[in-house]
Structures are given as C-alpha cells and as structure tokens.
Scaffold this motif. Structure first.
Motif, mmCIF file in Angstrom:
data_model
loop_
_atom_site.group_PDB
_atom_site.id
_atom_site.type_symbol
_atom_site.label_atom_id
_atom_site.label_comp_id
_atom_site.label_asym_id
_atom_site.label_seq_id
_atom_site.Cartn_x
_atom_site.Cartn_y
_atom_site.Cartn_z
ATOM 1 N N ALA A 177 0.854 -1.196 0.000
ATOM 2 C CA ALA A 177 0.000 0.000 0.000
ATOM 3 C C ALA A 177 0.882 1.234 0.000
ATOM 4 O O ALA A 177 2.016 1.176 -0.467
ATOM 5 N N CYS A 178 0.363 2.324 0.571
ATOM 6 C CA CYS A 178 1.059 3.613 0.519
ATOM 7 C C CYS A 178 2.477 3.541 1.086
ATOM 8 O O CYS A 178 3.375 4.217 0.600
ATOM 9 N N CYS A 179 2.704 2.727 2.112
ATOM 10 C CA CYS A 179 4.036 2.626 2.691
ATOM 11 C C CYS A 179 5.071 2.197 1.663
ATOM 12 O O CYS A 179 6.252 2.511 1.806
ATOM 13 N N GLY A 195 2.840 -1.884 4.208
ATOM 14 C CA GLY A 195 1.448 -1.522 3.968
ATOM 15 C C GLY A 195 0.488 -2.446 4.671
ATOM 16 O O GLY A 195 0.880 -3.387 5.346
ATOM 17 N N ARG A 196 -0.798 -2.138 4.474
ATOM 18 C CA ARG A 196 -1.840 -2.933 5.131
ATOM 19 C C ARG A 196 -2.032 -4.252 4.394
ATOM 20 O O ARG A 196 -1.893 -4.322 3.188
ATOM 21 N N GLY A 224 5.326 0.478 9.097
ATOM 22 C CA GLY A 224 4.132 1.316 9.182
ATOM 23 C C GLY A 224 3.129 0.803 10.187
ATOM 24 O O GLY A 224 3.190 -0.342 10.639
ATOM 25 N N ASP A 225 2.194 1.675 10.555
ATOM 26 C CA ASP A 225 1.202 1.325 11.566
ATOM 27 C C ASP A 225 0.300 0.188 11.103
ATOM 28 O O ASP A 225 -0.092 -0.658 11.906
ATOM 29 N N CYS A 226 -0.039 0.173 9.836
ATOM 30 C CA CYS A 226 -0.971 -0.851 9.363
ATOM 31 C C CYS A 226 -0.388 -2.240 9.497
ATOM 32 O O CYS A 226 -1.051 -3.153 9.965
ATOM 33 N N PHE A 258 -7.124 1.164 10.207
ATOM 34 C CA PHE A 258 -8.100 0.261 9.592
ATOM 35 C C PHE A 258 -8.500 -0.835 10.573
ATOM 36 O O PHE A 258 -8.131 -1.987 10.428
ATOM 37 N N GLY A 262 4.818 4.700 12.288
ATOM 38 C CA GLY A 262 4.668 5.856 11.407
ATOM 39 C C GLY A 262 3.643 5.567 10.338
ATOM 40 O O GLY A 262 3.366 4.421 10.020
ATOM 41 N N CYS A 263 3.055 6.632 9.813
ATOM 42 C CA CYS A 263 2.015 6.439 8.800
ATOM 43 C C CYS A 263 2.162 7.485 7.711
ATOM 44 O O CYS A 263 1.503 8.483 7.741
ATOM 45 N N PRO A 264 2.974 7.273 6.698
ATOM 46 C CA PRO A 264 3.976 6.208 6.617
ATOM 47 C C PRO A 264 5.241 6.610 7.355
ATOM 48 O O PRO A 264 5.482 7.792 7.545
HETATM 49 S S1 SF4 Z 1 0.720 2.923 7.765
HETATM 50 FE FE1 SF4 Z 1 -0.191 4.670 6.684
HETATM 51 S S2 SF4 Z 1 1.109 4.894 4.867
HETATM 52 FE FE2 SF4 Z 1 1.461 2.846 5.660
HETATM 53 S S3 SF4 Z 1 0.051 1.507 4.568
HETATM 54 FE FE3 SF4 Z 1 -0.960 2.169 6.446
HETATM 55 S S4 SF4 Z 1 -2.140 3.957 5.847
HETATM 56 FE FE4 SF4 Z 1 -0.632 3.611 4.250
#
Ligand code: SF4
Lengths: 173, 160
Positions: free
Chosen positions: B37-39, B75-76, B102-104, B111, B132-134
């Motif tokens: 994902a975004c990470c 990512g998640r 990342g947090d996910c 989420f 961190g996010c991200p």
């Molecule tokens: S921690 Fe933030 S940046 Fe990383 S996958 Fe989750 S939502 Fe995206």
C-alpha cells in the motif's frame, strides 16, 4: 455543459413509464425515479432504449437498518448522447432480499451486482454468475450489513492492554 | 587467539564461525520487492538515490521470495492477501527476517475493520516494527539498522 434530466424533459419520461414509476424526487437538479422490484427491469430497459441512457455508471446498495423497507438498490445512469444523468431507486424489504438482475440490460451490472451480493447479501435473480468478488471465497457473512460491528479489535489502552494482547492471535515460525 | 604468536604477523584473523557468518549475513540482506500500500512508496524512496539503502548492503530488491532474506511488509494486509503473504514467507529460504513497516502492518493502524489484518504478526513472525504512517525513509533505515544489530547477536543454532 453537463445537466441532469431537467423538469422539461422529465415529465415526458415519467409519462412514458406510466405507473411503473411510483415517485419522482428532484433534489438540487438530481432526479431520482423510484420504482418497485417487480418493474425495475422494465423501467431500466425503457430508459436505455427510449431515453438513450446507454451507460450504467454505478449500481449500489444502502442499508437503512432500523427502517423497513431496509435496503435500497440504486442505479446511476448516464446518457452519452444527451449528456444527462438519472438515478433509479428500488426499496427492498429486510425479509425479501432479492431483486431481478440488470445484467441483461447493461452488461456492466454483472460485477456490480456481484459486489452488492458479496457485501450486502442481496440475491439477484437470474444473475449469470453470482459469486463473491471482493471477499475471499470462504468468507462467512456479508460485511457491510449494519448488524456487523464497526471494529474487529478492541483498542488497547494502558488499563486493558494485557487482556487485548493476551487475546491476540500470534504467528508461529 | 593463540595463533598469532605461533605464525607471526601474517595478517590472519581468527574469530568464531558464528561471528563471521553473522557479519556476512548482516551486510548482505536482500529484501523482497513487496509493496502492499502507501508505505511502499516510502520503501521505494528509501531504496532510491536520496536515501540509498545500498549503503547498508541492500542494493538488491529481489522480485522472488526464493532469493531474498528480508520481507519488508510495507502496507496494510487485507484478509484476502494474508494467505498469499504467508505463502511468500514460507517460500523464503532460511535465514529470513520480517520488518513490519508502518502502523498498518504493525497493528492494523487506522483500519480497525473486517477487511484488514490487525498486525501482520498474526500471520508471520515479525522481528522489527517501524512506527509511522507512513514512516519516513530515515525511520525505515533505522529499523533496518536495528535488525542488523539483532542479526549480529543471533546464535547460529537458531536457523537449523
Ligand atoms: S501505515 Fe499509513 S502509509 Fe502505511 S500503509 Fe498504512 S495507511 Fe498507508
């Protein structure tokens, strides 16, 4: 400039559909035709053939849980030749979660209806291939129904941290 | 260290096999090319010239799990992806490590819902969590350095 079905041409559309349309709502120039599950395919076919709504941009579902009828199925239509939009809405009862498929009218409805089936458990009669599309094949239940909890895991704070951590599944090597 | 006295100054270094092997492993970790994902965007910039992960012996992102030692879960992880992720982990040859980036990946992040695994440690054992996010690339690099410290201390008997 893009416009929706305006009141000028709306009357002719509704008149042509006769009693298949129960109600017409206009909100901020957006037109919603409300129909019933028995006549929805007829209404959609008329809109496609006589009114040139050749594109089904979206088909979705809303769960209004405490209310009855509980579900609404929404069809968002667009006419590429006339550049206008219209919405068709059908209310469904909690005790009869089925509706005839629109996949015979627009082929795009096939996957959209699979998505509604997957997430809301609405049964589309005569659908060519009614399988889950989003969730894994073995999933139980329909996750967007309002009776499902919003959270799956209790949020851990200092006072409940140990209990939350103890309940958490952990992977093996 | 009794060898030097016998052989003289011949440039021979002696050390335990464990230390030598861990030293080699530490400085040639090949991460798997695996963004979810975004990470993953931050993982890519960690890799790219501004932050340059190859300074730490990680210039090769492998596209195959069979060639990699480190899985950076960037990512998640959705419940549908979870069996795939575990499958990839099982295909990696030992020794192998996992960073939850990342947090996910660490705990589900924002989420907290039916679709996302609440922390990738439910399906694979995680060595380092990066918050961190991200997380910024510096944070990921810090996590990787923490992992390198951990690898240096690992007993050889762990991977049999
Ligand atoms: S921690 Fe933030 S940046 Fe990383 S996958 Fe989750 S939502 Fe995206």
């Amino acid at each position: 400039m893009e416009q929706t079905v305006t009141t000028a041409n709306l009357d002719a559309t509704v008149a042509a559909l006769g009693d298949a349309v129960n109600d017409v709502r206009v909100f901020r120039d957006e037109v919603t035709l409300i129909t019933t599950k028995g006549r929805v395919v007829e209404v959609l076919t008329h809109l496609r053939d006589a009114q040139h709504f050749d594109m089904l941009t979206d088909e979705t579902c809303v769960d209004y849980l405490p209310k009855e009828p509980r579900f609404a199925i929404l069809y968002q239509l667009y006419s590429t030749s006339r550049n206008i939009r219209v919405r068709v809405k059908v209310m469904l009862s909690e005790y009869d979660r089925s509706i005839p498929t629109a996949a015979g009218v627009w082929i795009a409805a096939n996957w959209l209806e699979r998505e509604i089936y997957d997430l809301f458990g609405i049964n589309f009669e005569n659908h060519p291939d009614l399988r889950r599309i989003m969730m894994p094949p073995g999933w139980e239940g329909h996750p967007l129904l309002k009776e499902n909890p919003v959270k799956v895991e209790e949020v851990a704070f200092t006072f409940n941290r140990e209990r939350v951590e103890a309940d958490k599944p952990r992977a093996q090597e | 260290m009794g060898l030097e006295q016998k052989l003289g100054n011949m440039g021979v270094v002696t050390m335990s096999a464990e230390k030598a092997i861990n030293w080699a492993r530490t400085n040639a970790i090949w991460p798997m090319l695996f963004g979810l994902a975004c990470c993953a965007i931050e993982m890519m910039s960690t890799q790219a010239s501004n932050y340059d992960l190859s300074r730490f012996g990680m210039e090769l992102m492998r596209a195959s799990p069979r060639q990699s030692d480190l899985m950076i879960v960037a990512g998640r992880v959705s419940r549908k992806m979870a069996p795939v992720l575990r499958n990839l982990y099982d295909q990696m040859p030992e020794p192998k490590w996992v960073i939850a980036m990342g947090d996910c990946a660490s705990c589900g992040g924002v989420f907290n819902n039916y679709a996302v695994i609440q922390g990738v440690d439910e399906i694979v054992p995680v060595d380092v969590y990066v918050a961190g996010c991200p997380p910024r690339p510096e944070a990921l690099i810090d996590g990787i350095l923490k992992l390198q410290d951990k690898i240096k201390k690992e007993p050889l008997t762990k991977w049999q």
